[in-house]
Design an enzyme around this catalytic site. Sequence first.
Site, PDB file in Angstrom:
ATOM      1  CG  ASP A 140      -1.802   1.213   1.295  1.00  9.84           C
ATOM      2  OD1 ASP A 140      -2.239   1.684   0.225  1.00  9.84           O
ATOM      3  OD2 ASP A 140      -2.062   1.703   2.409  1.00  9.84           O
TER       4      ASP A 140
ATOM      5  CD  GLU B 119      -4.741   1.385  -2.801  1.00 12.05           C
ATOM      6  OE1 GLU B 119      -5.412   0.688  -2.037  1.00 12.05           O
ATOM      7  OE2 GLU B 119      -4.390   2.551  -2.548  1.00 12.05           O
TER       8      GLU B 119
ATOM      9  CG  ASP C 137      -0.863   3.132   6.088  1.00 13.54           C
ATOM     10  OD1 ASP C 137      -1.518   3.548   5.119  1.00 13.54           O
ATOM     11  OD2 ASP C 137      -0.573   3.839   7.061  1.00 13.54           O
TER      12      ASP C 137
END
Length: 173
Positions: A8, A67, A139
């Site tokens: 992430d 991502e 996160d």
Amino acid sequence: MSIILGIDPGSRVTGYGVIRQVGRQLTYLGSGCIRTKVDDLPSRLKLIYAGVTEIITQFQPDYFAIEQVFMAKNADSALKLGQARGVAIVAAVNQDLPVFEYAARQVKQTVVGIGSAEKSQVQHMVRTLLKLPANPQADAADALAIAITHCHVSQNAMQMSDSRLNLARGRLR
């Protein structure tokens, strides 16, 4: 058996999560955050690259999932996020890892069942799916969710491929 590293990305905090997939069974291997406390962007990018490289060396993943960039209201933030993603991807490519990208909405849909899920819902479902004793950091939970999404997407792709192969075999007989 496959080991998947989920990332992430962020220019200040980059979450990572590592899981092992054996068939449909997912096992938690590790997670955490790469925190860049320096002010200048080039130094932060260097720390992200070094951190991701260290994680790859430690866990020896087979796949790298990250991502995708989303459209941010602040162009400066979007550019910094894109640069953080870029150095993480370069770290993976330098280790010859295949890179897979997933939209945040797809990750939430896969893990929670709702594409607009809140971070707390993602944390709860990651904890449940991986049988963790507590919710991971936000996160890190997002990174684990990205890795879980890769497992589900690749599993579904293999099933579809098998179905097509069986259908083709049926026509040949």
